[in-house]
Write an enzyme that holds these catalytic residues in place. Structure first.
Site, short mmCIF file in Angstrom:
data_model
loop_
_atom_site.label_atom_id
_atom_site.label_comp_id
_atom_site.label_asym_id
_atom_site.label_seq_id
_atom_site.Cartn_x
_atom_site.Cartn_y
_atom_site.Cartn_z
N ASN A 1 0.95 -1.23 -0.17
CA ASN A 1 -0.17 0.13 -0.10
C ASN A 1 0.71 1.24 -0.08
O ASN A 1 0.69 2.41 1.04
CB ASN A 1 -0.83 0.00 1.46
CG ASN A 1 -2.02 -1.08 1.06
OD1 ASN A 1 -2.66 -1.33 -0.05
ND2 ASN A 1 -2.27 -1.83 2.26
N ARG B 1 8.11 6.69 -2.01
CA ARG B 1 8.35 6.20 -0.59
C ARG B 1 8.79 4.66 -0.31
O ARG B 1 9.65 4.54 0.45
CB ARG B 1 7.13 6.33 0.19
CG ARG B 1 6.40 7.67 0.52
CD ARG B 1 5.23 7.52 1.24
NE ARG B 1 5.47 7.18 2.54
CZ ARG B 1 4.56 6.54 3.30
NH1 ARG B 1 3.19 6.50 2.89
NH2 ARG B 1 4.96 5.94 4.58
N ARG C 1 4.27 -0.50 8.51
CA ARG C 1 5.16 -1.72 7.85
C ARG C 1 6.30 -1.98 8.89
O ARG C 1 6.97 -3.16 8.80
CB ARG C 1 5.40 -1.05 6.69
CG ARG C 1 4.58 -0.90 5.63
CD ARG C 1 5.03 0.07 4.45
NE ARG C 1 3.97 0.76 3.64
CZ ARG C 1 3.46 1.79 3.97
NH1 ARG C 1 3.77 2.15 5.01
NH2 ARG C 1 2.43 2.02 3.36
N LYS D 1 -0.73 -12.11 -2.53
CA LYS D 1 0.12 -11.11 -3.52
C LYS D 1 1.28 -10.72 -3.53
O LYS D 1 2.05 -11.24 -4.45
CB LYS D 1 -1.01 -10.01 -3.73
CG LYS D 1 -0.54 -8.96 -4.98
CD LYS D 1 -1.48 -8.07 -5.14
CE LYS D 1 -1.60 -7.15 -3.85
NZ LYS D 1 -2.52 -6.14 -4.37
N PRO E 1 1.35 -12.83 -9.55
CA PRO E 1 0.99 -11.82 -8.68
C PRO E 1 -0.37 -11.41 -9.08
O PRO E 1 -0.28 -10.56 -10.26
CB PRO E 1 2.08 -10.89 -8.73
CG PRO E 1 3.31 -11.49 -9.21
CD PRO E 1 2.92 -12.42 -9.97
N ASP F 1 -3.06 -8.56 -9.28
CA ASP F 1 -3.65 -7.52 -8.78
C ASP F 1 -4.58 -6.70 -9.80
O ASP F 1 -4.97 -7.53 -10.67
CB ASP F 1 -2.37 -6.38 -8.46
CG ASP F 1 -1.61 -6.55 -10.01
OD1 ASP F 1 -2.33 -6.40 -10.92
OD2 ASP F 1 -0.26 -6.45 -10.13
N HIS G 1 -4.40 -4.87 -12.11
CA HIS G 1 -3.96 -4.51 -13.52
C HIS G 1 -3.94 -5.99 -14.10
O HIS G 1 -4.35 -6.07 -15.31
CB HIS G 1 -2.64 -4.11 -13.50
CG HIS G 1 -2.72 -2.59 -13.15
ND1 HIS G 1 -3.34 -1.22 -13.68
CD2 HIS G 1 -2.22 -1.97 -11.70
CE1 HIS G 1 -3.46 -0.28 -12.86
NE2 HIS G 1 -2.70 -0.64 -11.76
N GLN H 1 3.51 -13.14 -17.76
CA GLN H 1 2.62 -12.11 -16.96
C GLN H 1 3.54 -10.87 -17.09
O GLN H 1 2.86 -9.83 -16.95
CB GLN H 1 2.02 -12.74 -15.73
CG GLN H 1 1.37 -11.67 -14.98
CD GLN H 1 2.12 -11.15 -13.85
OE1 GLN H 1 3.20 -11.68 -13.43
NE2 GLN H 1 1.98 -9.76 -13.57
N PHE I 1 2.33 -7.34 -18.13
CA PHE I 1 2.22 -6.16 -17.16
C PHE I 1 3.08 -4.72 -17.63
O PHE I 1 2.63 -3.74 -17.73
CB PHE I 1 2.77 -6.56 -15.96
CG PHE I 1 2.86 -5.50 -14.68
CD1 PHE I 1 1.59 -5.30 -13.91
CD2 PHE I 1 3.91 -4.62 -14.53
CE1 PHE I 1 1.79 -4.29 -13.12
CE2 PHE I 1 3.82 -3.68 -13.68
CZ PHE I 1 2.77 -3.41 -12.75
#
Length: 365
Positions: free
Chosen positions: A162, A167, A215, A261, A278, A280, A282, A324, A328
């Site tokens: 997230n 960052r 985190r 994920k 993974p 997600d 997208h 994949q 992506f």
């Protein structure tokens, strides 16, 4: 954070800097050799097997820095290396800035790049199974899946939860600075990734003060969990390469902050689990547009994650994770612009968060 790239050639400094606080443990019986002016050597990978801009800034790793026009630098264990490509040159070149030995650095680099896996063979196989993939691959050759150190990969993706690219990079840079300083290149500081012992010396509160937020407890909790593993956390993580995919993902999900994920990202990018997908938003859109059209318009739920992964594996086989990854990358803004210039049919996704994407889409603006 990355400063604006200079127009002059990358500079190289071998100044050994004192350890940052909190204190770190010394490197274990390793004599590091700094090479001074770098010498470049050809790597046994052509541009069709490795294209740097399609491999490094695509969210697999946040520790490699762009230090030239088409040049990326990073550490692999105690080795600090750079890779570059030049227009008209079919091969990728590398140089070793700092290492325990140049030969071991080359071998570590080839291992890190999954060099034994032929992209040409994979792309040919995927293209036969999927004509659209074949069209994309003509213009996106050389997008490789990396084989990272599992601990390094795990900690990076704990930081990505997230989060946005800026960052994540700051957090990963902080974690990296807990390791042994190797050298500077073009204004970037490079460190050997810290060991579990070094990471254990940083408290949750110190991580929070560094901007990790919630985190922080995941990182300290995961470090503690790994240190408690029989035989050590590093060996435990490496042992996951010998398990089947579901066993590896399930094992990773026992660690604080690791969900399916993120576990799939770690499995694909560090544990030789080449069929890991993974899933997600997208990847979900790609799947519903091209693999599962009957689910178009439906909302992605945890129950559908496995169905999406199964669809990719059914289509592309045991290296579905590599397929994949290219699909992506084709959706990233820079690649979309390129593909549109060739009038290729691409999936028009919502661009609202694309500037902050990772290959696991664990970010949000």
């Amino acid at each position: 954070m990355k400063r604006p790239r200079a127009t002059s050639p990358p500079s190289f400094s071998t100044t050994v800097k004192p350890p940052l606080t909190p204190p770190v443990t010394p490197i274990l019986k390793q004599k590091l050799h700094r090479t001074g002016t770098p010498k470049w050597f050809p790597l046994k990978l052509t541009h069709t097997e490795l294209t740097l801009p399609l491999t490094f800034p695509t969210g697999q790793t946040f520790r490699w820095k762009q230090t030239g026009a088409i040049q990326y630098s990073g550490t692999i264990g105690p080795h600090l290396v750079s890779l570059r490509q030049r227009p008209g040159d079919d091969t990728v070149s590398y140089c070793v800035h700092c290492s325990t030995s140049p030969k071991s650095a080359e071998l570590a680099l080839l291992d890190f790049l999954n060099a034994e896996i032929s992209l040409a063979e994979l792309w040919s196989d995927f293209s036969k199974k999927d004509p659209r993939f074949g069209e994309l691959a003509k213009h996106l050759r050389g997008a490789r899946v990396l084989r990272q150190d599992p601990l390094e990969c795990l900690i990076q993706f704990l930081c990505s939860s997230n989060n946005n690219i800026g960052r994540i990079t700051k957090m990963v840079d902080f974690v990296s600075s807990l390791g042994v300083h190797l050298a500077d290149i073009d204004g970037f500081e490079f460190y050997q990734f810290p060991s579990l012992d070094q990471l254990s010396k940083v408290s949750e509160e110190e991580f929070r003060k560094a901007g990790f937020g919630y985190r922080a407890k995941y990182i300290t909790g995961t470090v503690n969990a790994l240190q408690a593993k029989p035989g050590g956390g590093d060996e435990w993580l490496l042992s996951l390469r010998k398990l089947d995919l579901q066993e590896a993902v399930s094992a990773l999900c026992t660690l604080p902050g690791v969900g399916p994920k993120v576990a799939a990202c770690i499995a694909l990018f560090s544990l030789d689990q080449h069929s890991a997908i993974p899933v997600d938003t997208h990847v979900w859109q790609i799947a519903t547009n091209y693999l599962l059209p009957d689910l178009a318009g439906a909302k992605l739920t945890p129950k559908l994650h496995s169905r999406v992964a199964e669809a990719f594996v059914s289509k592309y086989g045991e290296y579905a994770g590599w397929a994949q990854t290219l699909l992506f990358i084709a959706e990233l803004p820079a690649q979309k612009t390129l593909l549109q210039s060739f009038s290729l049919p691409i999936n028009k996704l919502d661009n609202s968060a694309e500037d902050n994407e990772t290959s696991c889409d664990t970010t949000k603006p």
